[in-house]
Design an enzyme around this catalytic site. Structure first.
Site, PDB file in Angstrom:
ATOM      1  N   SER A 149      33.491  34.708  63.682  1.00  0.00           N
ATOM      2  CA  SER A 149      34.815  34.119  63.515  1.00  0.00           C
ATOM      3  C   SER A 149      35.713  34.458  64.710  1.00  0.00           C
ATOM      4  O   SER A 149      35.404  34.060  65.834  1.00  0.00           O
ATOM      5  CB  SER A 149      35.414  34.566  62.183  1.00  0.00           C
ATOM      6  OG  SER A 149      36.533  33.790  61.838  1.00  0.00           O
ATOM      7  N   ASP A 225      31.634  26.296  54.865  1.00  0.00           N
ATOM      8  CA  ASP A 225      32.657  27.195  55.399  1.00  0.00           C
ATOM      9  C   ASP A 225      34.027  26.542  55.217  1.00  0.00           C
ATOM     10  O   ASP A 225      34.290  25.470  55.762  1.00  0.00           O
ATOM     11  CB  ASP A 225      32.363  27.432  56.884  1.00  0.00           C
ATOM     12  CG  ASP A 225      33.232  28.498  57.520  1.00  0.00           C
ATOM     13  OD1 ASP A 225      34.406  28.615  57.131  1.00  0.00           O
ATOM     14  OD2 ASP A 225      32.746  29.182  58.428  1.00  0.00           O
ATOM     15  N   HIS A 257      31.636  31.280  54.990  1.00  0.00           N
ATOM     16  CA  HIS A 257      32.112  31.993  56.177  1.00  0.00           C
ATOM     17  C   HIS A 257      31.837  33.496  56.127  1.00  0.00           C
ATOM     18  O   HIS A 257      32.165  34.204  57.078  1.00  0.00           O
ATOM     19  CB  HIS A 257      33.629  31.766  56.306  1.00  0.00           C
ATOM     20  CG  HIS A 257      34.201  32.106  57.653  1.00  0.00           C
ATOM     21  ND1 HIS A 257      33.939  31.372  58.788  1.00  0.00           N
ATOM     22  CD2 HIS A 257      35.044  33.100  58.050  1.00  0.00           C
ATOM     23  CE1 HIS A 257      34.588  31.885  59.811  1.00  0.00           C
ATOM     24  NE2 HIS A 257      35.258  32.951  59.396  1.00  0.00           N
TER      25      HIS A 257
END
Length: 279
Positions: A149, A225, A257
């Site tokens: 991320s 996600d 995610h």
């Protein structure tokens, strides 16, 4: 470069340690984690830096990713810094979960009041790297970088900005075009100011578009996600990489995610790095 050992734990024949030191770059005490594989008893081993995402700490990856067993088999050292300075007492540093504490974005801020402490790029590529080389059995000529991320953004941008430092790179669900998403606009505006020409130097898609290159990249992205459409934009990165930046972008139905997703594909990422770091 002295440091303090907070705890150490036997793990798959190696050692998982958690440490703290006073950082000259950030001006505060910084924590980091290191998994030392059993092969390090015989000499320096390749080292892989992992950059975690928003709100995470140096403990998140060692606890959740399930990486140590595979790293022990492959002889890889795993280094995990914290995601930002903590305790700098900058006004407003903890007012939001996606800016300030836990949200360093792996860049050096130029805008006050962040410029003195929020220096995560220099910390990761310079000070922490030097500390690892001095005190651990790490072969700094064989370094890789990966992340998740916000940390995936960091892995891509640091590899593209410092191609001489990293021989392998990968990312899980990275923020690929931060100049075009709310997380990135907030961070870049706060740390770098409103001059968007400065943003390009910390945006993986813009860096590739502007001619930067790094070793072949592996990216895994879950299609369930919740941040994919608004925050991540892997399709934009894929498009610019078609012009000469080697990229394997894998999309996975049903994955979100989080660390269940990351742990599922961790073995593939460590094998990717081991291949390039042993070449």
């Amino acid at each position: 470069m002295p440091f303090e050992t907070l705890s150490q734990h036997a793990c798959f024949g190696g050692r998982q340690g958690f440490y703290r030191h006073d950082s000259r770059e950030t001006g505060v005490s910084m924590r980091f984690a290191v998994f030392t594989p059993p092969q390090a008893a015989q000499g320096p081993v390749p080292v892989l830096f992992y950059l975690a995402g928003l709100t995470c700490t140096e403990e998140t990856f060692p606890i959740k990713a399930g990486a140590q067993r595979i790293a022990a088999e492959l002889g890889l050292m795993l280094v995990c810094p914290d995601t930002s300075p903590r305790g700098a007492q900058v006004p407003g540093e903890a007012n939001a979960w996606d800016f300030g504490v836990g949200a360093g974005f792996y860049l050096d801020a130029v805008r006050e009041p962040w410029a003195s402490n929020w220096r995560m790029e220099s910390y990761v590529t310079g000070e922490l790297r030097q500390l690892i080389g001095l005190h651990f059995a790490a072969d700094l000529s064989r370094c890789g970088i990966f992340g998740h991320s916000m940390g995936g953004h960091g892995a891509l941008t640091l590899a593209l900005r410092h191609p001489d430092l990293y021989r392998s790179v990968s990312a899980f669900a990275p923020i690929c075009a931060p100049s075009l998403c709310p997380w990135g606009e907030k961070a870049f505006g706060g740390y770098l100011g409103e001059e968007r020409s400065l943003w390009r130097g910390h945006d993986a898609t813009a860096l590739v578009e502007d001619g930067h290159r790094c070793p072949p990249i592996l990216i895994d992205q879950g299609l369930d996600d919740s941040f994919l459409a608004v925050q991540l934009h892997p399709e934009r990165f894929e498009q610019v990489c078609a012009d000469g930046q080697p990229l394997t972008l894998r999309r996975h139905a049903g994955y979100d995610h989080g660390y269940y997703f990351i742990s599922t594909f961790m073995a593939d990422h460590l094998a990717h790095h081991a291949q390039h770091l042993s070449a």
